[in-house]
Enzyme design. Sequence first.
Site, PDB file in Angstrom:
ATOM      1  NE  ARG A  96     -46.119 -83.911  88.113  1.00 45.72           N
ATOM      2  CZ  ARG A  96     -44.821 -83.591  88.168  1.00 45.72           C
ATOM      3  NH1 ARG A  96     -44.159 -83.693  89.307  1.00 45.72           N
ATOM      4  NH2 ARG A  96     -44.200 -83.159  87.106  1.00 45.72           N
ATOM      5  CG  HIS A 144     -43.210 -79.643  82.953  1.00 43.67           C
ATOM      6  ND1 HIS A 144     -42.129 -78.913  82.539  1.00 43.67           N
ATOM      7  CD2 HIS A 144     -42.976 -79.952  84.252  1.00 43.67           C
ATOM      8  CE1 HIS A 144     -41.270 -78.784  83.536  1.00 43.67           C
ATOM      9  NE2 HIS A 144     -41.764 -79.427  84.593  1.00 43.67           N
ATOM     10  CD  GLU A 181     -47.834 -79.051  87.066  1.00 41.97           C
ATOM     11  OE1 GLU A 181     -47.453 -78.184  87.885  1.00 41.97           O
ATOM     12  OE2 GLU A 181     -47.070 -79.833  86.501  1.00 41.97           O
TER      13      GLU A 181
END
Length: 374
Positions: A66, A155, A359
């Site tokens: 990420r 996000h 996620e």
Amino acid sequence: MSQPVLVLNSGSSSVKYRLVQPDTGESLVDGVVERVVDYRAALQQVFDAVSSVGVSTDDVMAVGHRVVHGGRQFYRPTLIDDALVAKLDELAPLAPLHNPPAVLGITEARALLPNVPHVAVFDTAFFHNLPAAAAEYAIDRDVAAQWHIRRYGFHGTSHQYVSEQAAQFLGLPLESVNQIVLHLGNGASASAIAGGRPIDTSMGMTPMEGLVMGTRSGNIDPGIIMYLSRTAGMSIEDIDVLLNRRSGVSGLGGATDFRELHKRMNEGDAAAQLAYDVYIHRLRKYIGGYLALLGGADVITFTAGVGENDAAVRRDALAGLLALGIELDEERNLSPNRGPRRISTDTSPVSVLVIPTNEELAIARACVDLCKVA
Ligand code: ADP
């Protein structure tokens, strides 16, 4: 069954990890290594955890990293090579708290697992094509262009995943639904999504804009920054700490965690009550604003730690909005069910859903798609 994907989120003091089976969504092992100073040692702990569930790190299909900020350049999941790492390094000034640790995590993970593809998935990606009217700040255009000042949004992996799940839950094609997604965790952001494409989001150039958060202020008058500097004599570093870490519900109400905030409110703590009221007030302004931008929503979805668990926040965010077609079902809202669920009445023109975000799964699936093509 496909090979698992290891998803890493290397932050300034922690490395979060999850080993995901991308086809089933099953999490084989997950955890957080806290108080990280040596990223190599932290990753060694992660790999030990992977081995402990009987998976050799050589059998991992890919490592998905990420990365918070992709700047203007990166918005697709991208196979990591030396050139990409160098470019990510250059983006550090855009996200000084987030990108440097991600680069460290990537560098160490590649050194330890050189034979596995490493993929960067950007938190800004989903908002790459925000309409200019939403993406641009009304400041001198030359300064904005020179310093890459615009609204990037964050996000994104969560907003995209949750909006896709919401359409699926309703049995409607993504292209046909107008949505508002409220990602309310420690960090919090809202997005307005028309037919699968975001048309606005509350976080901006940095993750500080928008909603009131656990420790961040969200929107403030920018004049406050000049005032604190000129009149209160605070340095930029002091102001950074104030707005990022000493603000939000924590700064106002003395607690970051909404469970603690409610406990204090129940005990009659006025500061906690004020923090909650400011939080809800801001949230309602965004919901109203996004209803106007979308010309009405088909679905409003709550997600992340607060959004998934705090029935009072959901109730108060949407109370009294029957005139806008929003009617919560109190009993459904209070249900302890943790999966994707509807919390509006069957006759509410706007569906209100709670959908747990994931996620890591979204990142794992992005890795699979990329590796299939590569
Ligand atoms: P992050 O932004 O760190 O990923 P999360 O999405 O995990 O955060 O959200 C964490 C926050 O969720 C906590 O700080 C707390 O305020 C809230 N939270 C978690 N569980 C509950 C609960 N049962 N009730 C109310 N709030 C909760």
